[in-house]
Structures are given as structure tokens and as C-alpha cells.
Write a protein that holds these residues in place. Sequence first.
Motif, short mmCIF file in Angstrom:
data_model
loop_
_atom_site.label_atom_id
_atom_site.label_comp_id
_atom_site.label_asym_id
_atom_site.label_seq_id
_atom_site.Cartn_x
_atom_site.Cartn_y
_atom_site.Cartn_z
N GLU A 243 0.82 -1.23 0.00
CA GLU A 243 0.00 0.00 0.00
C GLU A 243 0.85 1.28 0.00
O GLU A 243 0.34 2.39 -0.07
CB GLU A 243 -0.90 0.00 1.24
CG GLU A 243 -1.88 -1.15 1.26
CD GLU A 243 -2.65 -1.25 2.57
OE1 GLU A 243 -2.63 -0.30 3.38
OE2 GLU A 243 -3.29 -2.30 2.78
N GLU B 48 0.58 3.99 -2.97
CA GLU B 48 -0.73 4.63 -3.03
C GLU B 48 -0.92 5.57 -1.83
O GLU B 48 -1.41 6.68 -1.98
CB GLU B 48 -1.80 3.53 -3.02
CG GLU B 48 -3.12 3.99 -3.57
CD GLU B 48 -4.16 2.89 -3.44
OE1 GLU B 48 -3.83 1.72 -3.72
OE2 GLU B 48 -5.29 3.22 -3.03
N ARG C 197 0.77 8.66 -2.48
CA ARG C 197 0.33 9.23 -3.77
C ARG C 197 1.47 9.35 -4.77
O ARG C 197 1.67 10.37 -5.41
CB ARG C 197 -0.35 10.59 -3.54
CG ARG C 197 -1.55 10.53 -2.61
CD ARG C 197 -2.20 11.87 -2.38
NE ARG C 197 -1.26 12.94 -2.11
CZ ARG C 197 -0.64 13.14 -0.95
NH1 ARG C 197 -0.88 12.33 0.08
NH2 ARG C 197 0.19 14.14 -0.80
#
Length: 252
Positions: free
Chosen positions: A181, A184, A187
Motif C-alpha cells: 500500500e 498509493e 500518492r
Amino acid sequence: MPTAMVTGATAGIGAAFARRLAADGFGLVLVARDTERLQRAAEEYRAAHGVVVEILSADLATEGGLAAAEQRAGQGVDLLVNNAGFGQRGAFLGTDLSEELGMLRVHCEAVLRLTRAALPGMVEHGRGGVVNVASVAAFFPRGTYSASKAWVVTFSESLRQEVSGSGAHVMALCPGWVRTEFHERSRMDTSGIPDSLWLDADELVAAAIRDFRRGVPVSIPDARYKALAGLGRLLPRRLNARLSAGAGSRHS
Ligand SMILES: NC(=O)c1ccc[n+]([C@@H]2O[C@H](COP(=O)([O-])OP(=O)(O)OC[C@H]3O[C@@H](n4cnc5c(N)ncnc54)[C@H](OP(=O)(O)O)[C@@H]3O)[C@@H](O)[C@H]2O)c1
């Protein structure tokens, strides 16, 4: 039953460590901020492997969270995996100062304090040790992320030397790009990274555990990332800094 404490155990590499260690029969102390995810993970490992699982909801960027994790580490664990971390986007002058300081706390202060709390017991018992999750980014100067990971590598190499011969071991783990993760959450645009460069978290952890058992000081799973880190260590510092500054999305 030996006990392993894993920080950042709710996702990605930390969850892969927890899964693998539970399957190997370790009791677990799982640390992260998201209590619900911690509870779900704990139930899963108890049901699948019959191991004892404690959860500790703690934000390692805060003094309260750090102190709670430090206290638990000091009560005795056989293996400590300092894994919690996050990435950042953008150049230093454009980032939020509190985020930079939080990164130093999670990547460096937490690693230092939890290691300091747990390692004396390991040395006393002559077994166990600490895995500090750094990054291949440690070898390429690029912002606070890579600087903090370079600290993790140097700190781990130094401690490994200090406890050598005691039976306890300290290892830095330097992953390249791993599907988690991480990107993400921060960003990052990873669209330019070829599929073939992505590592699988479970395979990464299997390689790390093999290296830990062999007493490797700095584990860099995957030959391509070993070569890349070797290049980072060999390049003249000014050239490395210039190339790193010009490289695509910040970090790996
Ligand atoms: N993925 C990569 O490509 C890559 C490459 C090189 C190195 N790494 C390093 O690998 C480590 C794990 O990253 P990952 O890829 O597995 O990322 P991830 O999937 O985003 O997982 C990060 C974990 O850290 C926890 N965490 C984040 N901030 C925290 C805080 N302030 N206090 C406590 N826990 C915190 C998160 O849980 P909560 O949100 O529940 O707190 C989560 O469990 C990091 O140190 C990272 O720098 C990753």
C-alpha cells in the motif's frame, strides 16, 4: 514459543512478516495505528496457526505511541522487526516540515528506541535479533526518505558488529520496489515502473528470513537490486547525488 514484535504489521511487508512468523510458530506482538485491522489480523493468525497474538495500537510518530511500543519491546521479545514506514512525494523544500519530522521519528527514532529496549535481552539470552527494514533508496541520496533509510543501514551494520559473537543478530533489509500500500498511501506515480521490477512481499520476507538465519548484515533480495545498491555504493558521491536527484518519482 518464541515471540516476534512486528511494527507496521497491518499491511505490505509487515503483514508478510507477521504471516510468515505465525506460520513458523512465533507468538506475535503486532504494532500499527489501525486497531480494527490489527484485531482482524490477530484473529486470523490465532485461528490459522494457534499462536498467541498481542496487538498494540500505537502511532510511532507520537511520544505516547513510541513509549508504549518501547515498553513492550523491553519486556522481552525474541525477534524485533522494525518495519513501519511511509514514503513521500516532492522535493524537500516543497514538503510539509511536520511530515519530514514524523518520518524521522518513525524511520529512525522508533528503530533506535525499540532496538535499545529489546536487544539487551537478546544478547543476554544469546539468541534472536532485530530486522530493520531500510530500502535500496538508502544508497541513493534523495530527500529525507533516503537519508532516514541510510541511517537505518549504518545503524544496523554498526550494531551487528557490536553484538557479533553474542548469539543475537542485527540485519538491515533493503527492498527494491515491492507491491504494497506504500506507493498509493504516499500518492506516488508508479506507472513508469516495469512489472518485472516489482517484488512480491511474501517472497521478499522469505529471502530476508533466509539471510537473517545466515547472519547476513545487509539483506538485499533480488540480484538486480543487489547490483543497483552496489552501484550506489561505488559511484562517486557527487555523481550519485546528481543522478539520484534526476531520477523519476521520489524514493523506492
Ligand atoms: N513497498 C516498497 O516498495 C518499499 C521499498 C523499500 C522499502 N520499503 C519499506 O518497507 C516498510 C514497509 O512498507 P510497506 O511497503 O509494507 O508499506 P505499507 O503497505 O504502506 O505498510 C506500512 C505499515 O506501516 C504502518 N505505519 C505507517 N505509519 C505508522 C506510524 N506512524 N505508526 C505505526 N505504524 C505505522 C501501517 O499501518 P497503520 O496505517 O495501521 O498504522 C502499515 O502497517 C517501510 O519502512 C518502507 O519504507 C518499502
